[in-house]
Write a protein that holds these residues in place. Structure first.
Motif, mmCIF file in Angstrom:
data_model
loop_
_atom_site.group_PDB
_atom_site.id
_atom_site.type_symbol
_atom_site.label_atom_id
_atom_site.label_comp_id
_atom_site.label_asym_id
_atom_site.label_seq_id
_atom_site.Cartn_x
_atom_site.Cartn_y
_atom_site.Cartn_z
ATOM 1 N N HIS A 105 -65.670 -9.146 27.463
ATOM 2 C CA HIS A 105 -65.986 -7.988 26.773
ATOM 3 C C HIS A 105 -64.369 -7.576 26.419
ATOM 4 N N CYS A 106 -64.589 -6.739 25.217
ATOM 5 C CA CYS A 106 -63.398 -6.335 24.611
ATOM 6 C C CYS A 106 -63.589 -5.165 24.199
ATOM 7 N N TYR A 107 -62.430 -4.026 24.197
ATOM 8 C CA TYR A 107 -62.793 -2.519 23.897
ATOM 9 C C TYR A 107 -61.410 -2.206 23.612
ATOM 10 N N GLN A 108 -61.692 -0.843 22.888
ATOM 11 C CA GLN A 108 -60.222 -0.076 22.686
ATOM 12 C C GLN A 108 -60.055 1.021 23.851
ATOM 13 N N ARG A 109 -59.094 1.369 24.245
ATOM 14 C CA ARG A 109 -59.060 2.314 25.057
ATOM 15 C C ARG A 109 -57.671 3.432 24.817
#
Length: 173
Positions: A105-109
């Motif tokens: 999983h990959c996401y922007q924070r």
């Protein structure tokens, strides 16, 4: 007449609740899980599938997905790679990183400057620390000059991941 439906407008029917309770520990591991659930609950397979699709469309459930136990598969090293990526490039590069076959999983924070400059997170698993670091190096190549820093945060404990659990309703409830 409005076509908007909010989550609060979605009332869980008794049959929907039965489906959720029956699948809280996972779908049956058979070639046609919808038919198997239908047999268990005396419901046609197409109705089982339709009910799941409706619950997903209305926001009652987020998704139906496989959740492998990576520890049982031999992946005992888990690294959340965190990256300081140019805000102008993060959407495009985040998409590329998320498509790498070894990124679960990959996401922007958001950044929390001056203490935390990282804005892109990508989870990788490996059978060794070296494997995780090799995968991080591959992510670094994808990010190129848009990346100005990174680190890897390794898991130190196994946390049990479970969502909401419903109890089976009885006539007394």
């Amino acid at each position: 007449m409005s076509t908007f439906t909010s989550k609060s407008d979605s009332v869980l029917s008794a049959r929907d609740r039965e489906l959720i309770v029956a699948t809280q520990s996972g779908l049956p591991l058979v070639s046609d899980p919808w038919a198997e659930l239908g047999k268990q609950l005396d419901m046609p397979a197409d109705e089982v599938l339709t009910r799941f699709q409706r619950m997903q469309a209305t926001g009652v459930i987020r998704r139906v997905a496989a959740v492998p136990d990576h520890y049982r598969l031999g992946f005992r090293f888990n690294g959340m790679t965190v990256w300081d990526v140019s805000d102008d490039a993060i959407a495009e590069l985040g998409e590329k990183v998320g498509c790498l076959p070894f990124v679960s999983h990959c996401y922007q924070r958001p950044r929390h400057l001056p203490y935390w400059s990282y804005n892109l997170f990508a989870m990788v698993h490996g059978v060794s620390r070296d494997e995780v670091e090799h995968k991080a190096a591959q992510i670094r190549e994808v990010l190129g000059d848009a990346c100005t820093g990174h680190t890897i945060l390794y898991s130190s404990a196994i946390l049990k991941k479970t969502g909401l659990r419903l109890k089976k309703q009885t006539d007394k409830q």
